[in-house]
Each structure stands twice: as C-alpha cells, then as structure tokens.
Design an enzyme around this catalytic site. Structure first.
Site, mmCIF file in Angstrom:
data_model
loop_
_atom_site.group_PDB
_atom_site.id
_atom_site.type_symbol
_atom_site.label_atom_id
_atom_site.label_comp_id
_atom_site.label_asym_id
_atom_site.label_seq_id
_atom_site.Cartn_x
_atom_site.Cartn_y
_atom_site.Cartn_z
ATOM 1 C CD GLU A 1 -2.754 -1.412 2.389
ATOM 2 O OE1 GLU A 1 -2.743 -0.536 3.263
ATOM 3 O OE2 GLU A 1 -3.425 -2.457 2.482
ATOM 4 C CD GLU B 1 -4.766 -7.787 1.931
ATOM 5 O OE1 GLU B 1 -5.617 -7.039 2.427
ATOM 6 O OE2 GLU B 1 -3.542 -7.584 2.032
HETATM 7 O O1 G3I Z 1 -3.882 -7.782 19.130
HETATM 8 C C1 G3I Z 1 -4.629 -6.724 19.686
HETATM 9 C C2 G3I Z 1 -5.247 -7.132 20.996
HETATM 10 O O2 G3I Z 1 -4.201 -7.400 21.905
HETATM 11 C C3 G3I Z 1 -6.151 -6.020 21.493
HETATM 12 O O3 G3I Z 1 -6.803 -6.468 22.647
HETATM 13 C C4 G3I Z 1 -7.185 -5.673 20.444
HETATM 14 C C5 G3I Z 1 -8.054 -4.497 20.884
HETATM 15 O O4 G3I Z 1 -8.618 -3.818 19.785
HETATM 16 O O5 G3I Z 1 -6.509 -5.280 19.262
HETATM 17 C C6 G3I Z 1 -5.711 -6.318 18.734
HETATM 18 O O6 G3I Z 1 -5.106 -5.872 17.554
HETATM 19 C C7 G3I Z 1 -5.939 -5.724 16.426
HETATM 20 C C8 G3I Z 1 -5.415 -6.666 15.349
HETATM 21 O O7 G3I Z 1 -6.110 -6.449 14.126
HETATM 22 C C9 G3I Z 1 -5.577 -8.150 15.727
HETATM 23 O O8 G3I Z 1 -6.914 -8.436 15.907
HETATM 24 C C10 G3I Z 1 -5.838 -4.291 15.949
HETATM 25 O O9 G3I Z 1 -6.477 -3.451 16.897
HETATM 26 C C11 G3I Z 1 -6.495 -4.143 14.606
HETATM 27 O O10 G3I Z 1 -6.254 -2.828 14.105
HETATM 28 C C12 G3I Z 1 -5.916 -5.143 13.637
HETATM 29 O O11 G3I Z 1 -6.615 -5.008 12.401
HETATM 30 C C13 G3I Z 1 -5.974 -5.589 11.288
HETATM 31 C C14 G3I Z 1 -5.713 -4.502 10.243
HETATM 32 O O12 G3I Z 1 -5.143 -5.099 9.080
HETATM 33 C C15 G3I Z 1 -4.744 -3.448 10.761
HETATM 34 O O13 G3I Z 1 -4.769 -2.360 9.931
HETATM 35 C C16 G3I Z 1 -6.910 -6.623 10.694
HETATM 36 O O14 G3I Z 1 -7.032 -7.729 11.599
HETATM 37 C C17 G3I Z 1 -6.347 -7.136 9.373
HETATM 38 O O15 G3I Z 1 -7.311 -7.937 8.734
HETATM 39 C C18 G3I Z 1 -6.031 -5.954 8.457
HETATM 40 O O16 G3I Z 1 -5.493 -6.458 7.272
HETATM 41 C C19 G3I Z 1 -5.166 -5.501 6.266
HETATM 42 C C20 G3I Z 1 -3.967 -6.042 5.533
HETATM 43 O O17 G3I Z 1 -2.925 -6.293 6.432
HETATM 44 C C21 G3I Z 1 -3.524 -5.072 4.429
HETATM 45 N N1 G3I Z 1 -4.604 -4.752 3.538
HETATM 46 C C22 G3I Z 1 -5.835 -4.284 4.189
HETATM 47 C C23 G3I Z 1 -6.285 -5.293 5.241
HETATM 48 C C24 G3I Z 1 -7.596 -4.850 5.871
HETATM 49 O O18 G3I Z 1 -7.422 -3.656 6.576
#
Ligand code: G3I
Length: 346
Positions: free
Chosen positions: A154, A260
């Site tokens: 990205e 994705e």
């Molecule tokens: O691990 C922590 C946990 O300890 C905490 O309690 C919890 C509270 O909100 O957050 C957890 O982390 C989260 C993590 O996912 C694991 O679940 C983050 O807040 C959350 O922001 C994170 O989101 C991920 C996101 O990328 C980050 O921008 C999504 O799972 C994941 O599917 C998403 O994937 C991205 C690709 O990498 C790139 N392309 C877009 C795609 C969708 O956004």
C-alpha cells in the site's frame, strides 16, 4: 389402474422434493482439492489455536496461508534488537505439517508498526539500516519456508502519488527500490510481491503502480508479482473492470495474487440483514472472478486468498463498525452460496 398411476406420481413428487436445491452444498470436498491453483486464506492466529471449528475448516479447505497479523512488524519486531518468533514459528509448523504454502505479509507497510519504529530518531542512513535489518532478519529466519512476500504494501495513494508514509519521509522515495533489493539479497528464491488495494478498480493507481514496478525491473530490481487485494463490494468494481485489471497485470508479466478477497454486501450500511438474493449476487460475482482467474496463463497463477474464513472473522465489522457478510462461510461456519458457486467454477 388409476391407483397405480397415482402412486407413481406420488413417488415422483416425493423424489423431486428430496432433490437438493441448487444453492445447497456441503464442504466435504476441499476447495484446494478442486483447484489447479492455490486457494488460500488469511489466518487469524488466535482463532487457529482456540477455535476447533475454524481450525478444521482452515486446514482442510485451503492450501495457502497468509498470516493476517502476526508477520507484521508490530508483532515480529517488538524492539530494536528483539524479534518475537514464537507465534510465527508455531504457525509455520502447522502450515508445513498440513502441506500449506505460507505467504509472508507484510514487510514494509505504514500500519501496524511497533512504537519503537514510529518513534525512532535517526538519520536517513540509520532508517535505511533499520529497514534493511528488519527485512533481512525476518526473511532469513523464514528462508525456505515462506514462498512469497508482500515486500511493500500500500505505498500509493488513490491519485497515483506516492504515499507519504514514515518510510518515505525518513528514507526518501528510494525506499521501495531498496526494500525489494534487500529482500532479494536475503532470500533469492522467494517470490517478491507489491500488494495494494483498489488496483482492480482504480485505473490511474494501477497504471502508476505497474509503470513504477516496470521501471524498477528495468533497473535490475527483482519484482515477481502483484497482489490485487480485492476488498470489493457488490457491483463495484464490475466484472469488466476486474477482467481489465487481471489482463493488465498478466500482460506485464507479473505473477498475480488475488491476495485479500472479500465481497462486502453492506458497504453503505443500509442493508444489515441481506436477503438470499443478495448472497446469490455475491456468489455470482465471486464465480466470475474465479473464472477470470482460472483463465489466465498458468505461469502467472500464484493463487487466490480470502481475507478470513467466516463472516464473523472478517476485519470489516470491527474496522468499519457495521454488519457485513463478505466471506465464504457464515457466522455459524456453514458454507454460503459464495462457497458453493466457487466450487462449481474451480
Ligand atoms: O492484538 C490486539 C489485541 O491485543 C487487542 O486487545 C485488540 C483491541 O482492539 O486489538 C488487537 O489488535 C488488532 C489486530 O487487528 C488483531 O486483531 C488491531 O487493533 C487491529 O487494528 C488489527 O486489524 C488488522 C488490520 O489489518 C490493521 O490495519 C486486521 O485484523 C487485518 O485484517 C487488516 O489487514 C489488512 C492487511 O494487512 C492489508 N490490507 C488491508 C487489510 C484490511 O485492513
């Protein structure tokens, strides 16, 4: 005589009632067994370890795993001289045992960075060294176990300009080229991808990205493939736009990863309880995408990856705070029409 005709007709009617509906199917035969290209899934590591139903479906249906989060720097590289391999190694061992390919996601991105990187004070050279160390330590650790990497994720804006990410700010625009060079040095056999969203719909952005990568190649940088993320929704993009995107990537001789995939059915949050017709539309769109992908030359088929197993696992609900149902399995881990239709095409 009439009695026998009546019995015959009743038997015929009973038999036709037992006939399964077109949308009914089961997941006894794995998607990956039906396909001549890899069918992958983004793996939520906590779900894999703690949810037996999720675990069984993921390991049975798919033969390529992209760690959804635990290969990102925020997880792997918690401090300057500290790497956290334990979870990632466990995931790799599970994949290897199940003969699944691992796709590494992602080395250089502007999100999910640890605080120490966001707060790092250093010269451009020190930032360059930091990036090099991150890429090469991670890739060397997984050398021979990870088939391909999203080296840069990205990096472009929707208008085709280069995103002003922390990497660009600290290292300069050359960071992309450097990232790919460092990656190739670390593992010459790994396939190196550029991965981004909206490339399937935004022609301006796609043209810029492909021209940029072509330019890198012309200067001797190894770039093997492009990941079209395919976070899409019903009707946008349409089939012809998707066909154009696939065709352009292949025409420029990049391996193509639909990296994705999810198909939102409630983009505007005005359809929180979609009806059966909506799920049929979702299924038909996915079938068209799979058909288009199936038709590309085999040497460009890195595979397709769904961004989660079930609707309940999707990033979309927490991220956008809306109900949505973008994946192959429903909240109860039953295969949806999208799953069934996909199977007909593979
Ligand atoms: O691990 C922590 C946990 O300890 C905490 O309690 C919890 C509270 O909100 O957050 C957890 O982390 C989260 C993590 O996912 C694991 O679940 C983050 O807040 C959350 O922001 C994170 O989101 C991920 C996101 O990328 C980050 O921008 C999504 O799972 C994941 O599917 C998403 O994937 C991205 C690709 O990498 C790139 N392309 C877009 C795609 C969708 O956004």
């Amino acid at each position: 005589m009439y009695k026998y005709v009546l019995i015959f007709l009743l038997l015929v009617a009973a038999a036709s009632c037992r006939k399964p509906k077109a949308t009914e199917c089961n997941d006894e035969i794995a998607l990956s067994r039906l396909s001549d290209f890899r069918v992958g899934v983004a793996i939520s590591y906590p779900d894999l370890l703690t949810n037996p139903i999720y675990n069984a479906i993921a390991l049975k249906q798919f033969n390529s795993f992209t760690p959804e989060n635990i290969f990102k720097p925020g997880y792997l590289h918690p401090a300057l001289n500290e790497f956290n391999w334990a979870d990632a190694d466990t995931l790799v061992a599970i994949c290897t045992k199940n003969n699944a390919r691992i796709h590494g996601h992602t080395l250089i991105w502007h999100q999910q960075l640890p605080d120490w990187i966001n707060d790092f004070q250093g010269t451009a050279e020190e930032w360059d060294q930091l990036m090099k160390t991150h890429i090469q330590t991670v890739m060397q650790h997984f050398k021979g176990k990870v088939a391909g990497w999203d080296v840069v994720n990205e990096a472009f804006n929707e208008d085709g300009t280069l995103r002003n990410s922390i990497w660009r700010q600290k290292i300069g625009t050359s960071y992309l080229e450097k990232a790919f060079r460092y990656a190739h040095e670390a593992d010459p056999n790994a396939l190196l991808f550029y991965n981004d969203y909206n490339l399937e719909s935004n022609v301006i952005k796609r043209n810029v990205v492909i021209n940029y990568l072509n330019d890198l190649r012309n200067r001797g940088v190894k770039v093997d493939g492009i990941g079209l993320q395919m976070h899409i929704s019903l009707g946008n993009p349409d089939e012809s736009q998707i066909a154009g995107a696939l065709q352009q990537v292949v025409a420029n001789q990049y391996q193509l990863h639909l990296s994705e995939i999810d198909i939102s059915v409630n983009l505007l949050n005005n359809n929180p309880n979609p009806d059966a017709a909506t799920f049929d539309r979702q299924a038909n769109l996915l079938a068209k995408i799979a058909g288009l992908y199936k038709a590309i030359p085999v040497q460009y088929k890195y595979g397709i990856t769904f961004w989660g197993v079930s609707d309940g696992n999707s990033w979309i609900r927490p991220y956008y705070n809306r109900q949505d149902y973008p994946l192959l399995y429903d909240d109860n881990y039953h295969p949806k029409p999208a799953y069934c239709k996909l199977k007909e095409v593979l």
